[in-house]
Motif scaffolding. Structure first.
Motif, PDB file in Angstrom:
ATOM      1  N   THR A 168      13.843   7.021   9.788  1.00  0.00           N
ATOM      2  CA  THR A 168      14.948   7.992   9.977  1.00  0.00           C
ATOM      3  C   THR A 168      14.807   9.738   9.969  1.00  0.00           C
ATOM      4  OG1 THR A 168      15.226   5.802   7.982  1.00  0.00           O
ATOM      5  CG2 THR A 168      16.923   7.872   7.733  1.00  0.00           C
ATOM      6  N   LEU A 169      14.031   9.846   9.472  1.00  0.00           N
ATOM      7  CA  LEU A 169      14.630  11.604   9.432  1.00  0.00           C
ATOM      8  C   LEU A 169      14.038  11.897  10.716  1.00  0.00           C
ATOM      9  CD1 LEU A 169      12.438  12.617   6.023  1.00  0.00           C
ATOM     10  CD2 LEU A 169      15.073  12.744   6.432  1.00  0.00           C
ATOM     11  N   LEU A 176      17.284  12.217  13.173  1.00  0.00           N
ATOM     12  CA  LEU A 176      18.157  12.913  12.678  1.00  0.00           C
ATOM     13  C   LEU A 176      18.552  13.323  14.675  1.00  0.00           C
ATOM     14  CD1 LEU A 176      17.762  14.264   9.430  1.00  0.00           C
ATOM     15  CD2 LEU A 176      19.175  12.377  10.302  1.00  0.00           C
ATOM     16  N   THR A 218       7.092  20.438  12.066  1.00  0.00           N
ATOM     17  CA  THR A 218       6.752  19.511  11.145  1.00  0.00           C
ATOM     18  C   THR A 218       6.231  18.716  10.163  1.00  0.00           C
ATOM     19  OG1 THR A 218       9.111  18.835  12.708  1.00  0.00           O
ATOM     20  CG2 THR A 218       8.065  17.557  10.188  1.00  0.00           C
ATOM     21  N   ASP A 272       4.672  16.495   7.509  1.00  0.00           N
ATOM     22  CA  ASP A 272       6.118  15.369   6.054  1.00  0.00           C
ATOM     23  C   ASP A 272       4.200  15.235   4.819  1.00  0.00           C
ATOM     24  OD1 ASP A 272       7.518  15.475   7.314  1.00  0.00           O
ATOM     25  OD2 ASP A 272       6.450  13.668   8.543  1.00  0.00           O
ATOM     26  N   ARG A 286       9.597  17.066   3.527  1.00  0.00           N
ATOM     27  CA  ARG A 286       9.587  17.334   4.647  1.00  0.00           C
ATOM     28  C   ARG A 286       9.829  18.939   4.961  1.00  0.00           C
ATOM     29  NH1 ARG A 286      11.507  14.194  10.316  1.00  0.00           N
ATOM     30  NH2 ARG A 286       9.878  13.070   9.625  1.00  0.00           N
ATOM     31  N   TYR A 308      21.851  20.251  10.882  1.00  0.00           N
ATOM     32  CA  TYR A 308      21.332  19.448  10.078  1.00  0.00           C
ATOM     33  C   TYR A 308      22.390  18.509   8.707  1.00  0.00           C
ATOM     34  CZ  TYR A 308      16.364  20.260  10.776  1.00  0.00           C
ATOM     35  OH  TYR A 308      15.164  20.159  10.987  1.00  0.00           O
ATOM     36  N   LEU A 366      22.635  14.355   9.545  1.00  0.00           N
ATOM     37  CA  LEU A 366      23.056  13.814   8.214  1.00  0.00           C
ATOM     38  C   LEU A 366      24.153  12.799   7.873  1.00  0.00           C
ATOM     39  CD1 LEU A 366      21.043  16.452   5.389  1.00  0.00           C
ATOM     40  CD2 LEU A 366      20.458  14.307   6.414  1.00  0.00           C
ATOM     41  N   LEU A 371      18.843  12.093  -0.842  1.00  0.00           N
ATOM     42  CA  LEU A 371      18.294  13.476  -0.897  1.00  0.00           C
ATOM     43  C   LEU A 371      18.377  14.997  -1.260  1.00  0.00           C
ATOM     44  CD1 LEU A 371      17.842  13.275   3.647  1.00  0.00           C
ATOM     45  CD2 LEU A 371      18.977  15.771   2.683  1.00  0.00           C
ATOM     46  N   LEU A 407      18.344  19.246   0.178  1.00  0.00           N
ATOM     47  CA  LEU A 407      18.238  19.288   1.543  1.00  0.00           C
ATOM     48  C   LEU A 407      18.620  21.366   1.370  1.00  0.00           C
ATOM     49  CD1 LEU A 407      18.231  20.196   5.196  1.00  0.00           C
ATOM     50  CD2 LEU A 407      20.485  20.019   5.292  1.00  0.00           C
ATOM     51  N   VAL A 417      13.328  19.191   3.433  1.00  0.00           N
ATOM     52  CA  VAL A 417      14.027  17.747   2.817  1.00  0.00           C
ATOM     53  C   VAL A 417      13.117  17.293   1.509  1.00  0.00           C
ATOM     54  CG1 VAL A 417      14.873  15.797   3.822  1.00  0.00           C
ATOM     55  CG2 VAL A 417      15.452  18.167   4.997  1.00  0.00           C
TER      56      VAL A 417
END
Length: 245
Positions: free
Chosen positions: A80-81, A84, A94, A96, A113, A128, A132, A164, A166, A202
């Motif tokens: 899902t991320l 985005l 990135t 994770d 993340r 971002y 979202l 979430l 951020l 995140v």
């Protein structure tokens, strides 16, 4: 006296079985060669069908197994991320990290993340937040978001059973100290080149495991009561012991 066979009695009976004198009846003749060829073709056809059946079974079992293992190893929240709608400059690198159990056996799943962006934190947080909101997340105004004041922008979001956090801020330009000594200061040109952009953090948790979704406990003594000097007694019922008359 028995009759004696003569010339007019006809030819003598021929023995059963192939006549060696007849062409094509020998084991190595044309008819035997064609029979061997047909038999070899049938065997090859059976072998080919068996191989095709085995390959089909392997593929039919391997594909579901692959996607099943991928589903178990890959948390769908990260997918899902990944989906985005942010520009490429906002997610140049990135990393994770995941901990806990997806089924909340002991600790619920925590997805983290860390993302590097090529632009400043103000431009980065804008894209971002827009991504979202477009993906169905809604701003969540709650206490302890964040726990303490931080630099940059820190916002909280909710969608379905997930929460979430951020956090977008400037990168850390000062290197960590070595052996307890202060870190050496880098030249201004080098520091400016390495400290460009911003960092994005995140954190996604299950809403049932997020303590901010429940009622906030109060510390008002009028509601909880307070007895700083409790009376100690050996009587389990707490009744006064009658004095002897």
């Amino acid at each position: 006296m028995g009759a004696r066979p003569g010339a007019g009695d006809g030819p003598a009976p021929r023995p059963a079985g192939p006549d060696p004198a007849e062409p094509g009846t020998e084991p190595g003749g044309p008819r035997g060669a064609r029979s061997d060829l047909r038999r070899q073709l049938r065997e090859r056809r059976r072998l080919r069908m068996a191989v095709l059946a085995l390959v089909s079974l392997v593929l039919l079992g391997a594909v579901p197994l692959y996607f099943g293992l991928r589903t178990l190893s890959r948390d769908p929240v990260f997918d899902t991320l990944d989906a985005l709608d942010v520009p490429s400059w906002a997610a140049t690198k990135t990393v994770d990290n995941v901990s806990g159990s997806r089924w909340c056996l002991q600790d619920c799943r925590l997805r983290e993340r860390a993302v590097e962006s090529e632009q400043g934190w103000k431009q980065t947080v804008t894209v971002y937040e827009q991504a979202l909101a477009k993906d169905g997340w809604r701003r969540w105004k709650v206490d302890r978001c964040p726990e303490e004041k931080v630099e940059g922008s820190y916002t909280c979001w909710r969608r379905d059973e997930l929460t979430l956090d951020l956090w977008v801020r400037d990168p850390t330009c000062t290197p960590p100290p070595v052996d307890g000594e202060p870190a050496p200061s880098a030249p201004p040109a080098t520091a400016a080149g390495k400290c460009a952009g911003s960092l994005v953090s995140v954190k996604v948790r299950n809403a049932i495991d997020d303590e901010r979704t429940g009622p906030t406990p109060t510390t008002d003594p009028s509601l909880t009561g307070e007895d700083p000097y409790p009376t100690l007694t050996d009587d389990p019922l707490g009744e006064p012991t009658p004095s002897p008359s």
